[in-house]
Scaffold this active site. Structure first.
Site, PDB file in Angstrom:
ATOM      1  N   GLU A  28      -5.304  -7.717  -1.317  1.00 27.40           N
ATOM      2  CA  GLU A  28      -6.180  -7.572  -0.149  1.00 27.40           C
ATOM      3  C   GLU A  28      -7.491  -6.977  -0.640  1.00 27.40           C
ATOM      4  OE1 GLU A  28      -5.014  -5.290   3.366  1.00 27.40           O
ATOM      5  OE2 GLU A  28      -2.957  -5.957   3.103  1.00 27.40           O
ATOM      6  N   GLU A  80       0.832  -1.224   0.000  1.00 27.66           N
ATOM      7  CA  GLU A  80       0.000   0.000   0.000  1.00 27.66           C
ATOM      8  C   GLU A  80       0.857   1.261   0.000  1.00 27.66           C
ATOM      9  OE1 GLU A  80      -2.887  -0.411   3.185  1.00 27.66           O
ATOM     10  OE2 GLU A  80      -3.664  -2.286   2.364  1.00 27.66           O
TER      11      GLU A  80
END
Ligand code: BMA
Length: 360
Positions: free
Chosen positions: A289, A184
């Site tokens: 995810e 991320e």
């Protein structure tokens, strides 16, 4: 001429195959090369279902051997398992979510023996401040060679390497895993995030970590996953990409926070980018995810997630952990979306453990 064409035709598949299956780690162990090959073979067959900490705990239970919320709902185990090494770098015995590292190692062994696939993320603490992974004190420049926290980072990588080396089967052969560090990074909530370092610093951090583990520590059981958060297009996605020589799997994390339509629109847009990048860079695409916390929408699996996943090559989708009654992403038997999850499971596009275990 005809003979020439024939030879050319015979050569083509072999060449593209070899190109595609090369791992970033040039000294990859045989089991690692096999995992890479397996991911490629399984990709056109469907999307593997993955779940973070699946067998460690679920909603209302903890550390019960042989239990899994996913299995309780559909009768089968996930094909992919996510684990996190946050706090391993500190020499602790339990990770940031209180899972003992010895248990994580045992789960990884079990999964591998069953023919499942393991992926490891790392919510490591901030090496400059000592705060958590979410402490955005500038740290990247400090841990690179010449920086003030370099020695700390080396100690941390040494501990990480010891753990990776300890992942072996009963007969001592290395267990291959997908390692997904610095995830991320297009967001700015972790110390390795967008606003916390420059493009060059991020790339150097990745390349340094990769080289240290491969060359200095001789860790050869890792496929490397590059996993962004939000991004707009291909240029944006690749802005901090460390290079083809350092990456095996490409993906991104995206959750549903508002309505299903916004989630689906963004997911389509990003999976389209991922498909293009995967094709041009010869990498395995994955949704590293995702999820809708507490799954209040009873048909979320077949009406929101699956219709999008169907249209793109996606190796696996990893749902986040069933951490607490107010923080879970896979259903449990009494949960509102449990029946719908069984439909999702039955769909031929989704792959669970039974369907992948014998697919070498
Ligand atoms: C977050 C939450 C946290 C957890 C962290 C690392 O998304 O689940 O509770 O500590 O991931 O696993």
């Amino acid at each position: 001429m005809l003979r020439f064409l024939l030879i050319l035709l015979l050569c083509l598949p072999a060449r593209s195959q070899a190109q595609y299956s090369a791992t970033a780690d040039a000294q990859a162990s045989a089991p690692l090369r096999k995992l890479s090959q397996r991911l490629q073979t399984l990709l056109p067959r469907g999307v593997m279902f993955g779940h973070q900490d699946d067998m460690a705990y679920g909603v209302g239970w903890k550390y019960i051997h042989g239990r899994s919320d996913v299995k309780d709902v559909c009768g089968d185990w996930p094909a992919v398992y996510g684990w996190d090494l946050g706090h391993l770098e500190l020499g602790r015995s339990h990770n940031l979510d209180s899972v003992p590292f010895d248990s994580i190692r045992a789960y990884i062994r079990w999964v591998h023996a069953q023919g499942g696939i393991n992926t490891i993320s790392w919510h490591g603490n901030n090496p400059a401040s000592g705060g958590s992974a979410w402490d955005t004190t500038l740290a990247v420049a400090a841990i690179l060679p010449g920086g003030g926290a370099y020695n700390t980072y080396i100690t941390w990588l040494d501990r990480l390497a010891d753990f990776m080396h300890s992942l072996t089967t009963a007969d001592g052969s290395p267990i291959p895993v997908i390692f997904r560090p610095f995830h991320e990074h297009t967001g700015s909530w972790f110390w390795w995030g967008q606003r916390q370092c420059t493009t060059t610093e991020f790339r150097t951090l990745w390349q340094f970590t990769f080289n240290y583990l491969c060359t200095q520590k001789q860790v050869h059981n890792l496929l490397y996953a590059y996993s962004a958060a939000d991004f707009r297009d291909e240029t944006d996605y690749l802005e901090r990409y460390p290079g083809d020589a350092f990456v095996d799997v490409i993906g991104f994390d995206q959750y549903q926070y508002r309505n299903a339509e916004d989630y689906q629109r963004l997911l389509r847009q990003r999976l389209q980018v991922l498909e293009r990048v995967a094709a041009t860079h010869h990498k395995i695409p994955a949704l590293t995810e995702t999820g809708l916390e507490r799954i209040p929408q009873p048909t979320w699996w077949t009406e929101t997630l699956l219709p999008v996943l169907r249209n793109y090559p996606v190796s696996y989708v990893l749902l986040w952990r069933n951490g607490r009654p107010d923080h879970y992403y896979a259903p449990y038997p009494e949960q509102a979306s449990a029946a719908n999850f069984r439909q999702f499971y039955a769909d031929e596009r989704t792959l669970f453990l039974e369907e992948v275990k014998n697919k070498k």
